[in-house]
Design an enzyme around this catalytic site. Structure first.
Site, PDB file in Angstrom:
ATOM      1  N   SER A 136      18.545  23.810   2.926  1.00 55.75           N
ATOM      2  CA  SER A 136      17.414  24.639   2.542  1.00 55.75           C
ATOM      3  C   SER A 136      17.211  24.630   1.033  1.00 55.75           C
ATOM      4  O   SER A 136      18.163  24.505   0.254  1.00 55.75           O
ATOM      5  CB  SER A 136      17.650  26.086   3.008  1.00 55.75           C
ATOM      6  N   TYR A 160      10.410  24.404   0.158  1.00 58.67           N
ATOM      7  CA  TYR A 160       9.411  25.427  -0.111  1.00 58.67           C
ATOM      8  C   TYR A 160       8.582  24.970  -1.309  1.00 58.67           C
ATOM      9  O   TYR A 160       9.129  24.444  -2.283  1.00 58.67           O
ATOM     10  CB  TYR A 160      10.058  26.764  -0.465  1.00 58.67           C
ATOM     11  N   LYS A 276       7.193  22.097   8.981  1.00 57.84           N
ATOM     12  CA  LYS A 276       7.975  23.142   9.639  1.00 57.84           C
ATOM     13  C   LYS A 276       7.229  24.478   9.584  1.00 57.84           C
ATOM     14  O   LYS A 276       6.766  24.882   8.524  1.00 57.84           O
ATOM     15  CB  LYS A 276       9.334  23.292   8.954  1.00 57.84           C
TER      16      LYS A 276
END
Length: 411
Positions: A136, A160, A276
Site C-alpha cells: 500500500s 493513491y 481498484k
C-alpha cells in the site's frame, strides 16, 4: 441381545494414547486455529484494542462489511459427482504472470501497527507460497524493503493519487524500478471514510498513550515490547504521520482525482494497470473502454462508503459485460476459501485478502501469515474437490447460486 465382556487392559491403553504437549506457545496457538475466524480470535487476544479495531473495523455502522461477508454466507453450491478429483490444480495466470493460488495479499495501510514484522512478513509468506503481495501507499515498509523480502516473487503496488502529485509519481517510478509488475490505481478514496472505532478509541498515528490504552496493554506486554524496541512506526512513503487515520487521508488525498490522472499514471507505468475500488457496472464499462488491464471490484473492505454495493453481487454482471476484455478481481468480505471458489465460479480471475492476512499477522507474525495462506488454500482445494472441479477453469456459474437476502425495491 448385547454381548458384554470384561475390558482388556491392552485394548484400553490403545485408546489412551496421550498427545505429546506442545511447549512452544506460538505453535500451540497456530495449531489450534482451523479457520480465519480462529485466527481473528487469537489476534484479538494478543493485540491492543486500538490496533485490533483499526484492522477489524469499517466505516460508520459497518454495514458494508457485514453485508459483504453475509453475501458469501448466502451461497449455495451445486456439486458434480463421480468426477476424478484426486489431483486439483489451483494455479492461475493473472496480470501476465503466475500464481500458485487464485488469491493474493491485498494492500493494507500501517501494517507494522498490527505486528512489528508488518509487510515484510506478508511479502515473505506470499513469495514462499507463490502468490502475489501488494504494498500500500500507506504501508510501513518501503518499496525496496518489500522487494528484498520477496526478491523472486510477484510484488504489486497500490497507488493513491495525492494532492502533491510528485509524491505519487515518485512512488510509481520507484515501484517500476524495483520490478513490481502490477499497479492498482485506487479510486474510492477521494476523502476518508468515517471509521468510528478509531475515533472512539482515540486512535492516532503515531499511537498516543492514555490511561485507557495503558490499561489495555497490561495483559499484552509482548506487543508493547515489539513496539518500543523496533524502528519508529511511520509511513514509508509519507513524511507526515501526525493525527488520526482519517485526518491523514484527508490531508494527503485529492478529491479532484480524475480520468486525466489515470491517463498520466497509465503513460508512466510500464506494467499491468488495474483500477481498484470499482463499485458499479457503468464505471466498469467506462474503464474498460479506457484501456485498463484489470478491474478490482471492491468497496475498500467497507472502510470508505457505508451501505456501498456488495462487490460479490456485482461480479456476475460485470463479468458478463466486460470480463472478456479485462481481468476482473474481487476483494472485501473474504473469510474462507469457499468464498474464493464462489468468486472464481462467477467469473473472477483473482481475489485479494486483507483482514484475513492481518488476523494471521497479529496472531503470530510471519508464521501466522503462513497459517492464513495454508487455511485458505486447504479450503479452496477441499471445496473444489467436493464440487467435482479439478482445475479453476472447470468452475462455472452452474456451480453457484447467490441467495437473495436484500432484494432491491422497484424504483
Amino acid at each position: 441381545m448385547v454381548r458384554r465382556q470384561v475390558p482388556k487392559p491392552a485394548e484400553i491403553f490403545e485408546l489412551l494414547q496421550l498427545k505429546k504437549p506442545q511447549l512452544n506457545g506460538r505453535t500451540r496457538r497456530l495449531d489450534s486455529a482451523l479457520t480465519i475466524a480462529d485466527l481473528r480470535r487469537i489476534a484479538q487476544r494478543r493485540t491492543p484494542r486500538a490496533a485490533f479495531d483499526y484492522t477489524d473495523g469499517a466505516a460508520e455502522a459497518e454495514l458494508s462489511l457485514r453485508r459483504a461477508r453475509q453475501a458469501f454466507l448466502d451461497v449455495e453450491f451445486h456439486p458434480s459427482v463421480l468426477a476424478d478429483v484426486a489431483n486439483v490444480d489451483t494455479s492461475t495466470t493473472v496480470f501476465g504472470g503466475p500464481s500458485a493460488m487464485p488469491f493474493g495479499i491485498a494492500p493494507t495501510g500501517f501494517t507494522r501497527l498490527m505486528h512489528t514484522e508488518g509487510e515484510t512478513a506478508g511479502a515473505g509468506a506470499a513469495g514462499a507460497a507463490g502468490i502475489p503481495f501488494t504494498l500500500s501507499t500507506l504501508g510501513t515498509t518501503s518499496i525496496e524493503d518489500v522487494k528484498a523480502a520477496n526478491p523472486t516473487g510477484r510484488n504489486w503496488f497500490q497507488l493513491y493519487v495525492m494532492r502533491q502529485r510528485e509524491i505519487s509519481y515518485g512512488l510509481v517510478e520507484r515501484a517500476a524500478a524495483a520490478g513490481f509488475d502490477t499497479l492498482f490505481f485506487t479510486v474510492d478514496t477521494p476523502v476518508a471514510g468515517a471509521r468510528l472505532r478509531d475515533k472512539r478509541n482515540g486512535f492516532s498515528i503515531p499511537p498516543q498513550l492514555s490511561l485507557r490504552t495503558v490499561a489495555n496493554a497490561i495483559p499484552r506486554p509482548w506487543w508493547w515490547y515489539d513496539f518500543l524496541t523496533t524502528p519508529k512506526l511511520e509511513f514509508a512513503s509519507l513524511s507526515s504521520t501526525g493525527g488520526t487515520v482519517g485526518e491523514l487521508l484527508d490531508a494527503a488525498m485529492d478529491p479532484t482525482i480524475s480520468y486525466e490522472d489515470l491517463k498520466i499514471i497509465r503513460d508512466m507505468w510500464p506494467g499491468k494497470l488495474a483500477v481498484k475500488g470499482v463499485q458499479t457496472l457503468e464505471d466498469a464499462q467506462k474503464l474498460t473502454d479506457y484501456g485498463v488491464d484489470g478491474i478490482l471490484l471492491s468497496n475498500h473492505g467497507g472502510r470508505q462508503l457505508d451501505r456501498a454495493p456488495i462487490p460479490f453481487h456485482l461480479l456476475p454482471d460485470v463479468t458478463r459485460e466486460v470480463g472478456h476484455h479485462v481481468e476482473i478481481s474481487v476483494d472485501t468480505g473474504i473469510m474462507n476459501g469457499a468464498d474464493i471458489v464462489a468468486c472464481l465460479a462467477l467469473g473472477a480471475k483473482f481475489t485479494l485478502i486483507g483482514r484475513a492476512y492481518l488476523y494471521g499477522l497479529m496472531a503470530a507474525g510471519r508464521p501466522g501469515v503462513d497459517k492464513t495462506i495454508d487455511i485458505l488454500s486447504t479450503e479452496i482445494i477441499r471445496t473444489m474437490k467436493l464440487l467435482g472441479a479439478h482445475s479453476i477453469e472447470e468452475l462455472t456459474p452452474r456451480h453457484v447460486t447467490q441467495l437473495a437476502r436484500l432484494a432491491p425495491r422497484p424504483r
